[in-house]
Enzyme design. Structure first.
Site, PDB file in Angstrom:
ATOM      1  CG  ASN A 100      -2.054   1.013   1.077  1.00 51.23           C
ATOM      2  OD1 ASN A 100      -2.592   1.202  -0.011  1.00 51.23           O
ATOM      3  ND2 ASN A 100      -2.393   1.693   2.170  1.00 51.23           N
ATOM      4  CB  SER A 104      -6.764   2.158  15.659  1.00 47.38           C
ATOM      5  OG  SER A 104      -7.885   2.883  15.252  1.00 47.38           O
ATOM      6  CE1 TYR A 152      -6.687  -1.301  10.877  1.00 46.23           C
ATOM      7  CE2 TYR A 152      -8.398   0.005  11.935  1.00 46.23           C
ATOM      8  CZ  TYR A 152      -7.074  -0.178  11.585  1.00 46.23           C
ATOM      9  OH  TYR A 152      -6.135   0.751  11.956  1.00 46.23           O
ATOM     10  CE  LYS A 167      -4.140  -1.551  13.582  1.00 46.67           C
ATOM     11  NZ  LYS A 167      -2.694  -1.640  13.296  1.00 46.67           N
TER      12      LYS A 167
END
Ligand code: NAD
Ligand code: UFG
Length: 351
Positions: free
Chosen positions: A42, A131, A155, A159
């Protein structure tokens, strides 16, 4: 400026990405040598050339996947790392529900490969990119580190799983207990925006941006027609979503502060919010961007985006007290720097 040879090497996984490249600059500014491991899934190696242009020091770069333990071992055998900063991973919330296995492979299994190799080479200091998503839909704002954690998508779960794994590792009492010196910081980022003031590095999302700021910037420059504001019926000052936007350079400086604090604290695992403590709405962001760019940002009000929450901003006192760090750049500067990056690089890092 000290030569690369006299600098203490820090492994930066994902160092070619948006946040990692800014951290490379601040590591160099603080006298370290970033050694980047990135598979470029990415990002582009051009970002690291730009880091060299900004600082005069070229980060060492290995195009390696963090799941490739044999290649990682060679990197650890070549450099005597003081610490590791682990940014490598996938980060698109929506995509994570479509391809969860890939998210767990990259984010969870990748972290396990890395920590296993760290243990083999007795490198115990780790800074992990977590996050604010781990707080889910918080009962109130501002959010402090003691708030319950909860998440609704793969996602976010990746985390949270990694946070739990790293806490277990730091407190492990296994066969190598005498050796266990794990010293880990979990940095929970709020919403990173902006770019380095040089306009040489910044956020370069593939395809149509998911996040607000890159989308707004592409509308301002004419690449996209108009912004969809996802909902104006939230319980906020103007009905649009409120977030804690933090300048990416402030975030990068927070990593250097966390690194220096690892050298002072004992073994263990600690979580820190990296945010400004201020919340701004989508419409406030649009207005601020229009002011900084002198361009208009046409928008329409659309339906709420599934999974979004009304308000999310940090209590940033713990990082201030324990890391001696606080964000210093305000909204105006975030917008000016984001706009400079967008104008100088309308197609990101591609020619
Ligand atoms: P990014 O995509 O720009 O950077 C991630 C980098 O990791 C990329 O260069 C990518 O090529 C590399 N990478 C991905 N998987 C890899 C693998 N298996 N092996 C080696 N390299 C790999 O993203 P970013 O915005 O710089 O985010 C960095 C970290 O911060 C991520 O872990 C992300 O989840 C976390 N984070 C980001 C935000 C945000 O809004 N940007 C918010 C909170 C947390
Ligand atoms: N928004 C719009 N239009 C858009 C994009 C976003 O109105 O085109 C709104 C959202 O509804 C939200 C705000 O702008 O109210 C911010 O949205 P972002 O997508 O930029 O950021 P999020 O807060 O949704 O999520 C980001 C990262 C997550 C991370 C989270 C907390 O994308 O990975 O911050 O750190 F988990």
């Amino acid at each position: 400026m000290s030569s690369s040879a006299s600098r203490s090497p820090i492994l930066v996984t994902g160092g070619a990405g948006f946040i990692g490249s800014h951290v490379c600059v601040e590591l160099i500014n603080s006298g370290y040598l970033p050694v980047v491991v990135d598979n470029l899934c990415n990002s582009s190696a051009e970002s690291l050339k730009r880091v060299a242009q900004i600082t005069g020091v070229t980060p060492v770069f290995y195009q390696i996947d963090v799941n490739d333990k044999d290649s990682l071992r060679k990197v650890f055998a070549t450099h005597s790392f003081e610490a590791v900063m682990h940014f490598a991973g996938l980060k698109a919330v929506g995509e994570s529900s479509q391809i969860p296995m890939k998210y767990y492979r990259y984010n969870v299994a990748g972290t396990l490969s890395l920590t296993e190799v760290m243990e083999e080479f007795k490198v115990w200091k780790l800074i992990f990119s977590s996050s604010a998503t781990v707080y889910g839909d918080p009962a109130s704002v501002p959010i402090d580190e003691g708030f319950p954690t909860f998440t609704t998508n793969p996602y976010g779960r990746s985390k949270l799983i990694v946070e739990d794994i790293l806490r277990d590792i730091a407190h492990s009492t296994g066969s190598s207990k005498a050796d266990n010196q794990w010293n880990i910081s979990l940095l929970r980022y709020f919403n990173p925006v902006g770019a380095h003031e040089s306009g040489l590095i910044g956020e370069d999302p593939a395809g149509i941006p998911n996040n607000l700021l890159p989308y707004v910037a592409q509308v301002a420059i004419g690449k996209l027609q108009q912004l969809s504001v996802y909902g104006n019926d939230y319980d906020t000052l103007d009905g649009t979503g409120v977030r804690d936007y933090i300048h990416v350079v402030d975030l990068a400086l927070g990593h250097v502060a966390a690194l220096q604090s690892l050298n002072k604290t004992g073994v263990g695992c600690r979580a820190y919010n990296l945010g400004t403590g201020c919340g701004y709405s989508v419409l406030q962001m649009v207005n601020a961007f229009e002011k900084a760019s002198g361009r208009s940002v046409p928008y329409k009000i659309s339906a709420r985006r599934p999974g979004d929450i009304a308000s999310c901003y940090s209590n940033a006192q713990k990082a201030k007290a324990e890391l001696g760090w606080e964000a210093k750049y305000g909204l105006e500067r975030m917008m000016q720097d984001a706009w400079r990056w967008q104008q100088k690089n309308p197609n990101g890092f591609s020619e």
